[in-house]
Design a protein around this motif. Sequence first.
Motif, PDB file in Angstrom:
ATOM      1  N   GLN A  25       7.375 -43.089 -13.814  1.00  0.00           N
ATOM      2  CA  GLN A  25       5.933 -43.092 -13.432  1.00  0.00           C
ATOM      3  C   GLN A  25       5.712 -41.714 -13.106  1.00  0.00           C
ATOM      4  O   GLN A  25       4.389 -41.456 -12.908  1.00  0.00           O
ATOM      5  N   CYS A  74       1.984 -50.797  -6.246  1.00  0.00           N
ATOM      6  CA  CYS A  74       2.562 -49.752  -6.956  1.00  0.00           C
ATOM      7  C   CYS A  74       1.786 -48.451  -6.872  1.00  0.00           C
ATOM      8  O   CYS A  74       0.606 -48.391  -7.034  1.00  0.00           O
ATOM      9  N   LEU A  75       2.627 -47.222  -6.868  1.00  0.00           N
ATOM     10  CA  LEU A  75       1.758 -46.058  -6.773  1.00  0.00           C
ATOM     11  C   LEU A  75       1.316 -45.865  -8.283  1.00  0.00           C
ATOM     12  O   LEU A  75      -0.118 -45.145  -8.341  1.00  0.00           O
ATOM     13  N   HIS A  83      11.733 -53.910  -8.384  1.00  0.00           N
ATOM     14  CA  HIS A  83      10.313 -53.494  -8.710  1.00  0.00           C
ATOM     15  C   HIS A  83      10.644 -51.943  -9.377  1.00  0.00           C
ATOM     16  O   HIS A  83      10.224 -51.839 -10.480  1.00  0.00           O
ATOM     17  N   GLU A  84      11.449 -51.210  -8.885  1.00  0.00           N
ATOM     18  CA  GLU A  84      11.763 -49.683  -9.535  1.00  0.00           C
ATOM     19  C   GLU A  84      12.565 -49.972 -10.664  1.00  0.00           C
ATOM     20  O   GLU A  84      12.286 -49.339 -11.775  1.00  0.00           O
ATOM     21  N   HIS A  96      10.575 -50.716 -13.678  1.00  0.00           N
ATOM     22  CA  HIS A  96       9.876 -49.724 -14.304  1.00  0.00           C
ATOM     23  C   HIS A  96      10.581 -49.057 -15.409  1.00  0.00           C
ATOM     24  O   HIS A  96      10.362 -48.712 -16.350  1.00  0.00           O
TER      25      HIS A  96
HETATM   26 NI    NI Z   1       5.856 -49.475  -9.077  1.00  0.00          NI
END
Ligand code: NI
Length: 173
Positions: A51, A94-95, A136-137, A140
């Motif tokens: 990210q 999510c950012l 979730h992470e 990614h």
């Molecule tokens: Ni996220």
Amino acid sequence: MALLPILIAPDPKLKLKAVRVAAVDESIRRLMDDMLETMYAAPGIGLAAPQVGVSQRVIVVDIGKDENDRQPVRMANPEIIWVSDDDTPYEEGCLSVPEHYAAVVRPSAVRVRYVDAQNEIREMDADGLLATVLQHEIDHLDGILFIDHLSSLKRNMILRKLLKNKKEAVPVR
Ligand code: NI
């Protein structure tokens, strides 16, 4: 420490499979600290290296309620080695997918094996919010966003809106 720019979907860098960290050294520790600072500033409760444009298997998480309740987790090469039979839906955001939220169903509890900031192999059992954030992470790191767990109809609707916002953000000359 430094604040890092967070990539917003759709971005091809968010779809890459991140590479394993050879060893948690000073540069990885600095990355973890910068990611935590960036996550707290956002604010968010989890952040994965892709990210911030770094295609390495590093995540940070903190589900503490506020700055007086910090519980920072730093992980390199996290792997889910066990999942519970029962699933729970959780409203995720999510950012990299700002201002969009949707329920994602995932295993309620997980066990994660990872390398910590001291380059030691560890395991962590998690349930509730922490289990959701870890899954979730870790997603990614394989180029998977929470919207990839939704129907293609919902996903495409969100991606179209994000793309529209991106285009509107570009200064017109
Ligand atoms: Ni996220």
